[in-house]
Scaffold this active site. Sequence first.
Site, short mmCIF file in Angstrom:
data_model
loop_
_atom_site.label_atom_id
_atom_site.label_comp_id
_atom_site.label_asym_id
_atom_site.label_seq_id
_atom_site.Cartn_x
_atom_site.Cartn_y
_atom_site.Cartn_z
CB THR A 112 33.97 11.17 48.82
OG1 THR A 112 32.81 10.54 49.35
CG2 THR A 112 34.42 10.42 47.60
CD GLU A 139 27.74 8.81 52.62
OE1 GLU A 139 28.08 9.38 51.56
OE2 GLU A 139 26.94 9.31 53.41
CD GLU A 189 30.12 4.60 51.08
OE1 GLU A 189 29.69 5.58 50.46
OE2 GLU A 189 31.18 4.62 51.73
CB SER A 244 26.89 10.54 43.40
OG SER A 244 25.55 10.43 43.73
N1 GLY Z 1 29.23 8.04 49.53
C1 GLY Z 1 29.34 8.90 48.43
C2 GLY Z 1 29.01 8.24 47.15
O1 GLY Z 1 29.25 7.07 47.03
O2 GLY Z 1 28.51 8.84 46.24
#
Ligand code: GLY
Length: 584
Positions: free
Chosen positions: A404, A424, A441, A469
């Site tokens: 990310t 992701e 994701e 998150s």
């Molecule tokens: N894929 C990391 C998040 O969305 O938290």
Amino acid sequence: MKAPSFGIAVAAFALLGGFQAIAQDRPAPEAATGLGADVDAVSAQNFMVAAANPHATQAGYDVLAAGGTAIDAMVAVQMVLNLVEPQSSGIGGGAFLVYYDAATGEVTTLDGRETAPMAADGNLFMGPDGEPMGFWQAVVGGRSVGTPGTVMLMEVAHDRYGASSWADLFQPAIDLAENGFEVTPRLANMLNGDTATRLQTYEAARDYFFPNGTALAVGDVVQNQPFADTLRAIAANGSSAFYSGDLADAIVTAVQSTEENPGLLALDDLASYQVIERPPVCQAYRGYQVCGMGPPSSGALTVGQILGLLEHFDLPSMGPNSVDAWHLFAEAGKLAYADRGLYMADSDFVSVPVEGLLDPAYVSGRAQLISLDQAAEPPVAAGDPPWREGRLWAPDESAELPGTSHVSIIDADGNAVSLTTTIESAFGSQIMVDGFLLNNELTDFSFRPEVDGRLIANRVQPGKRPRSSMAPTIVLDENGEVVLVVGSPGGSRIIGYVAQTIIAVLDWDMDIQSAIEMGHINNRNGATDLEIETEMVALQPHLEARGHEVNVRALNSGSQGIHVTDDALLGGADPRREGVALGD
Ligand code: GLY
């Protein structure tokens, strides 16, 4: 007023005796980060951009210097990030935007999260034996690919808040893709071990990242003509060039044809994708409003709970040298993550008690559970917030890995962008189409749909968005003006990284660079993690004496932040990765 730099802060910290007279155990700050530690925050008067790669930051700077808005700069930065930091984010993924409009004083949040295909159901990641698939088995291939949201998020935001020509914003990335960019140490380091093995599963990524069978190395100059062509199409025709036509056909064909793990993404999923404006989630904290992205992200709610719990303790007078402060931070993390695991998911599909989880009386009751002397035995139980229907649900521990990136921008008019953007895991699903990688994701969903007959809130459902998150954050002062723009990658640890930076700046007057560089501590309702080779390691015996199980490990944030002070805009970028802040 500019706070001391990290080097000065650490020197002062040592003079003060460190964590209760154990300063001599603490390594030098340079060891904390390894990538240019001990730098000052960047100071500017008019505008500032901070992103995870120098080319991306420069693209944003050039847009702002030419009079573009923060949203214009965001589009240029995102397209360059896709090219130069392909492991982390891009048009094959999704993003959340928190935006402050200086003219109205309003905070708007736009959800460009990926969606599950309409053909998917709760068994997407369950194997024939009735058990969840292995994580990496699920990641690699089409099964994990959700409908990407980033292109439409860029377009919706630009339609509302952009001023520059849409097409022009793609030119920096097109130029770099055609002329070539240098492979950075971080990208090169990722092209080995298990990551490299996975990335060679499919031909397109194999040929691009391992030309002639050899991994790209630091400093290699790489061109990406297919990506330049893709960007030209989106620049000329907008998001319709992505969500329908040749690009959409190519995406769907690639996802559905991975041999061992084909996916369900269909042309209709792409054609019906929508960016959703959600109400911002704001938590009061010591006179500030800390605003971020609500469900399907757990970011703002969990950061908000941690801060709400800690407001019951006098962190400002404890300061960063205090064992008490960090013990409390870890204990607040346990309580907040317990609620996150039970209640938080896509609120279009399950009832999430957003108001109840931040209700002052509820948070106050939860704060009473924290003992200053003794760590709670994890996992602690979730609470019982008002306005909840969540007792329907079973707790969930889905993975959320750290592939990310975060972008913070303030333009010359004071508009602010906090964008966290992702594919992701590192290199997403490993499927490369027309020069960019597709996300994985969907593995942010719980692999199990239920536990002992109780449904899990974050289970896969058709059209649903996986819980995130990501915690792009904008903090406002009592006059509703921007004080801080911040966010980070880091999977489910993002929440702790962001909360820690906010506390360091607001409670301890650390400058933004020092706050970002400070060693991390993180508790996700389990062991307390301390960042290896940082001052935080010295906490271990003190926390263990209070009953914490402690793990010392890498805690690889990638925060980018801007602190608005009376005198200047101060920009900070995380030396754990390759970020740079630049302003004028
Ligand atoms: N894929 C990391 C998040 O969305 O938290």
